[in-house]
Design an enzyme around this catalytic site. Structure first.
Site, PDB file in Angstrom:
ATOM      1  CG  ASP A   1       3.746   1.577   9.279  1.00  0.00           C
ATOM      2  OD1 ASP A   1       3.256   2.549  10.129  1.00  0.00           O
ATOM      3  OD2 ASP A   1       3.810   1.877   8.379  1.00  0.00           O
TER       4      ASP A   1
ATOM      5  CE  LYS B   1      -1.750   1.335   3.956  1.00  0.00           C
ATOM      6  NZ  LYS B   1      -1.292   2.651   4.376  1.00  0.00           N
ATOM      7  CG  ASN B   2       2.520   2.728   3.392  1.00  0.00           C
ATOM      8  OD1 ASN B   2       1.249   2.915   3.478  1.00  0.00           O
ATOM      9  ND2 ASN B   2       3.137   2.580   4.614  1.00  0.00           N
TER      10      ASN B   2
ATOM     11  CB  CYS C   1      -4.421  10.955  11.474  1.00  0.00           C
ATOM     12  SG  CYS C   1      -2.715  10.052  11.894  1.00  0.00           S
TER      13      CYS C   1
ATOM     14  NE  ARG D   1       1.067  10.352   9.771  1.00  0.00           N
ATOM     15  CZ  ARG D   1       0.709   8.985   9.227  1.00  0.00           C
ATOM     16  NH1 ARG D   1      -0.428   8.746   9.513  1.00  0.00           N
ATOM     17  NH2 ARG D   1       1.456   8.713   8.177  1.00  0.00           N
TER      18      ARG D   1
ATOM     19  NE  ARG E   1      -7.516   4.410   6.325  1.00  0.00           N
ATOM     20  CZ  ARG E   1      -7.458   5.486   6.648  1.00  0.00           C
ATOM     21  NH1 ARG E   1      -7.992   6.033   7.721  1.00  0.00           N
ATOM     22  NH2 ARG E   1      -6.318   6.360   5.999  1.00  0.00           N
TER      23      ARG E   1
HETATM   24  C1  UD1 Z   1       4.776   6.838   6.142  1.00  0.00           C
HETATM   25  C2  UD1 Z   1       3.855   5.657   5.836  1.00  0.00           C
HETATM   26  C3  UD1 Z   1       3.708   5.383   7.383  1.00  0.00           C
HETATM   27  C4  UD1 Z   1       4.627   5.076   8.194  1.00  0.00           C
HETATM   28  C5  UD1 Z   1       5.463   6.459   8.363  1.00  0.00           C
HETATM   29  C6  UD1 Z   1       7.016   5.982   9.071  1.00  0.00           C
HETATM   30  C7  UD1 Z   1       2.962   5.865   3.884  1.00  0.00           C
HETATM   31  C8  UD1 Z   1       1.759   6.352   3.151  1.00  0.00           C
HETATM   32  N1  UD1 Z   1       2.719   5.870   5.071  1.00  0.00           N
HETATM   33  O1  UD1 Z   1       3.917   7.906   6.518  1.00  0.00           O
HETATM   34  O2  UD1 Z   1       2.792   4.087   7.263  1.00  0.00           O
HETATM   35  O3  UD1 Z   1       4.209   4.910   9.669  1.00  0.00           O
HETATM   36  O4  UD1 Z   1       6.007   6.504   6.839  1.00  0.00           O
HETATM   37  O5  UD1 Z   1       7.469   5.024   8.712  1.00  0.00           O
HETATM   38  O6  UD1 Z   1       3.904   5.716   3.109  1.00  0.00           O
HETATM   39  N2  UD1 Z   1       7.114  14.727  10.112  1.00  0.00           N
HETATM   40  C9  UD1 Z   1       7.086  16.034  10.664  1.00  0.00           C
HETATM   41  N3  UD1 Z   1       7.018  17.129   9.323  1.00  0.00           N
HETATM   42  C10 UD1 Z   1       6.911  16.583   8.166  1.00  0.00           C
HETATM   43  C11 UD1 Z   1       6.712  15.411   7.819  1.00  0.00           C
HETATM   44  C12 UD1 Z   1       6.900  14.255   8.926  1.00  0.00           C
HETATM   45  O7  UD1 Z   1       7.234  16.437  11.760  1.00  0.00           O
HETATM   46  O8  UD1 Z   1       6.836  17.426   7.247  1.00  0.00           O
HETATM   47  C13 UD1 Z   1       7.209  13.752  11.207  1.00  0.00           C
HETATM   48  C14 UD1 Z   1       5.786  12.990  11.552  1.00  0.00           C
HETATM   49  O9  UD1 Z   1       5.072  13.636  12.320  1.00  0.00           O
HETATM   50  C15 UD1 Z   1       6.417  11.660  11.992  1.00  0.00           C
HETATM   51  C16 UD1 Z   1       7.687  11.544  11.408  1.00  0.00           C
HETATM   52  O10 UD1 Z   1       8.164  12.754  10.883  1.00  0.00           O
HETATM   53  O11 UD1 Z   1       6.518  12.060  13.562  1.00  0.00           O
HETATM   54  C17 UD1 Z   1       7.825  10.449  10.350  1.00  0.00           C
HETATM   55  O12 UD1 Z   1       6.888  10.730   9.346  1.00  0.00           O
HETATM   56  P1  UD1 Z   1       7.053  10.333   7.882  1.00  0.00           P
HETATM   57  O13 UD1 Z   1       8.276   9.578   7.546  1.00  0.00           O
HETATM   58  O14 UD1 Z   1       6.795  11.771   6.935  1.00  0.00           O
HETATM   59  O15 UD1 Z   1       5.644   9.369   7.723  1.00  0.00           O
HETATM   60  P2  UD1 Z   1       4.661   9.451   6.363  1.00  0.00           P
HETATM   61  O16 UD1 Z   1       5.250   9.607   5.298  1.00  0.00           O
HETATM   62  O17 UD1 Z   1       3.308  10.372   6.925  1.00  0.00           O
END
Ligand code: UD1
Length: 415
Positions: free
Chosen positions: A304, A22-23, A116, A121, A395
Site C-alpha cells: 500500500d 481504515k484497514n 479490482c 483478488r 476513499r
Molecule cells: C488487505 C488490505 C489492502 C492491502 C493488502 C495487502 C484491507 C481492507 N485491505 O487487503 O489495503 O493492500 O491487505 O497488505 O485490509 N489472495 C488470494 N486468495 C485469497 C486472498 C488473497 O490469492 O483468498 C491473494 C490476493 O490476490 C493478493 C494477496 O493474496 O495477491 C494478498 O491479499 P490479502 O492479504 O488478502 O489482501 P486483502 O486482505 O484483500
C-alpha cells in the site's frame, strides 16, 4: 468523477495528525456483527469505504450511529442475510462480513466480490478456511452461499498469509466449537487490533501478530468499546510527500513500530526521520539517493506504500528498482507518472526507475494509493497537474487536500 488541480510545492512544513486506520476499522466493524450487545468504536474517520461498510451492517438489520469519529453499533433483529452486488461491489472488504455472519447466523449469501484495478483478488483462501471449519459453499449467479449446521475448530494452513483471510477465519472461529489454529497467518498490525477487539468482547484468541494464531471457540460475544490503531499507510503517505517536497513535517498519532519499513527506506534514501513517542518528524534536505524496494507481507515493505514511493523515486537522480510481489497489477500509476516525464521501464513485476524532473500533466487516479502517488508527483512536478477520478483518493484519506494545503501545498478541487 472528482478532479483536482495542483502546482509544485517548494516545501511542506508543519504538523499533521493521523486518523484511525481504515484497514483496521473495516474488519472491526464486520466483527461487531458477532456481538450480542452494543459496541462503540472510536477513531473512525468518515471515509467512503467505512460508510459503505456501515450500510452493509444496516442492511443486515444492525443500527449504526456516528458521532464525529465514534461509531455505535447496536445489534437488532436480523433483517437480511443476502448481500447484493450493489452493496458489496463498492468495497472488497465487504467480504469480511462472511466470517462473523457464518459464525453467528450459520448462513449468508453474498455477491462475489470480483476483481479490482490492482488484481484479481480471489477469496479462495477464505472459502477453504470456512470449509475446514465445517461450512458448505455453493456458487451461483454471482453469489456465494455459505452455510453450516455447526462450525468446529480445525487446523488451517494458509497458502499465503492473506490479511483478509486471516481476519475472516479468526472471526468465524470465535464461535466455533473447540480450538482453531491458523498457520502461516498474516501478522499485520490490523490483525492484532482485530484480535484485541474480539478478546475485549470475550473471545479467546492468542498469537495474533505471529504466524500461528489460536482461537478457542466461545458460546457468545458481548459488546465492547475500542479505539482503532492509527493508520500507518496514511502516515507513510504524508512522510513520503514531505520527502518529495524537501519538507519538514511532523506526523503525529502514529505507532513508530508499524512504520519501520517506511522509515528504513526513507533513511536509506538520505532523508532524516526522527522517531518520537507517538510521532515522527521527516526532515528532507538535499541528500536524496535512489533505492531498491520490494513489497512483502508485514513486517516487509507494504504494497500500500509502493505507489507513493514509486512517485517519490521518479524524481530522485539515479536508478531505483521497485518490485511488487503482492498484487499482480499494481503498476497502473507508472503509466500516469510517465505522462509527467518519469523515466520508468517495467518488466513483469519489476520497475526500473531512472530519476528525472517531473512536469505537470493531466493524469488519472486508477485506485486509492495510485491516486495518492499522483498527488505526490504533482507536488514535486514543475507546473500544473490535473488529476481526475479523485473519488478513489478520498476513499482512504480523510481531509487529504486540506491537510496538505495546511502544510503548504496548493491543491484545488474542481468537482
Ligand atoms: C488487505 C488490505 C489492502 C492491502 C493488502 C495487502 C484491507 C481492507 N485491505 O487487503 O489495503 O493492500 O491487505 O497488505 O485490509 N489472495 C488470494 N486468495 C485469497 C486472498 C488473497 O490469492 O483468498 C491473494 C490476493 O490476490 C493478493 C494477496 O493474496 O495477491 C494478498 O491479499 P490479502 O492479504 O488478502 O489482501 P486483502 O486482505 O484483500
Amino acid at each position: 468523477m472528482s478532479k483536482i488541480v495542483l502546482t509544485k510545492a517548494d516545501t511542506l512544513q508543519g504538523c499533521v495528525k493521523i486518523n484511525g486506520a481504515k484497514n483496521a476499522a473495516l474488519p472491526i466493524l464486520a466483527a461487531t456483527l458477532l456481538a450480542n450487545e452494543p459496541c462503540v468504536i472510536k477513531s473512525i474517520p468518515p471515509l467512503a469505504d467505512i460508510e459503505n461498510m456501515c450500510e452493509i451492517l444496516k442492511h443486515a438489520g444492525y443500527q449504526v450511529r456516528r458521532r464525529n469519529t465514534t461509531l455505535s453499533i447496536q445489534p437488532k433483529p436480523l433483517k437480511n442475510l443476502k448481500f447484493p452486488y450493489e452493496l458489496t461491489n463498492k468495497l472488497r472488504a465487504s467480504f469480511l462480513i462472511a466470517g462473523p455472519l457464518l459464525a453467528k447466523y450459520k448462513h449468508l449469501e453474498i455477491s462475489y466480490p470480483g476483481g479490482c484495478a490492482i488484481g484479481a483478488r480471489p477469496v479462495d483462501l477464505h472459502l477453504k478456511g470456512f470449509e475446514a471449519l465445517g461450512a458448505i459453499i455453493s456458487k451461483q449467479n454471482g453469489y456465494i452461499e455459505i452455510f453450516t449446521d455447526k462450525l468446529t475448530g480445525n487446523k488451517i494452513y494458509l497458502d499465503f498469509p492473506s490479511v483478509g483471510a486471516t481476519e475472516n477465519l479468526i472471526m468465524a472461529a470465535c464461535l466455533a466449537e473447540g480450538q482453531t489454529v491458523i498457520e502461516n497467518a498474516a501478522i499485520e498490525p490490523e490483525i492484532t487490533d482485530l484480535a484485541n477487539f474480539l478478546n475485549s468482547m470475550g473471545a479467546e484468541i492468542s498469537g495474533a501478530g505471529t504466524d500461528t494464531i489460536k482461537i478457542s471457540g466461545v458460546k457468545d460475544l458481548s459488546g465492547a468499546d475500542h479505539r482503532v490503531i492509527p493508520d500507518r499507510i496514511e502516515a507513510g503517505t504524508y512522510m513520503v510527500a514531505a520527502a518529495a517536497c524537501h519538507g519538514h513535517v511532523t506526523v503525529s498519532n502514529v505507532i513508530c513500530e508499524h512504520l519501520k519499513p517506511i522509515i528504513a527506506k526513507l533513511r536509506e534514501s538520505g532523508i532524516e526521520v526522527i522517531e518520537n513517542y507517538n510521532s515522527v518528524t521527516v526532515n528532507a534536505a538535499e541528500r536524496f539517493k535512489p533505492i531498491d524496494l520490494k513489497t512483502l507481507p508485514y513486517p516487509g515493505f507494504p504494497t500500500d506504500m509502493q505507489a507513493q514511493f514509486s512517485s517519490y523515486l521518479s524524481g530522485i537522480p539515479g536508478t531505483s528498482i521497485v518490485t511488487e510481489t503482492i498484487f499482480e497489477n499494481r503498476f497502473m500509476h507508472l503509466g500516469e507518472l510517465k505522462r509527467m516525464g518519469a523515466n520508468i521501464k517495467t518488466e513483469g513485476r519489476t520497475a526500473v526507475i531512472e530519476g528525472a524532473a517531473l512536469t505537470g500533466a493531466k493524469v488519472k487516479a486508477t485506485d486509492l494509493r495510485a491516486g495518492a502517488a499522483l498527488v505526490i508527483a504533482g507536488l514535486h512536478a514543475d507546473g500544473e497537474t490535473e488529476i481526475s477520478d479523485c473519488q478513489y483518493i478520498t476513499r482512504g484519506y480523510y481531509q487529504f487536500y486540506e491537510n496538505l494545503n495546511q502544510l503548504g501545498a496548493n491543491i484545488v478541487r474542481i468537482d
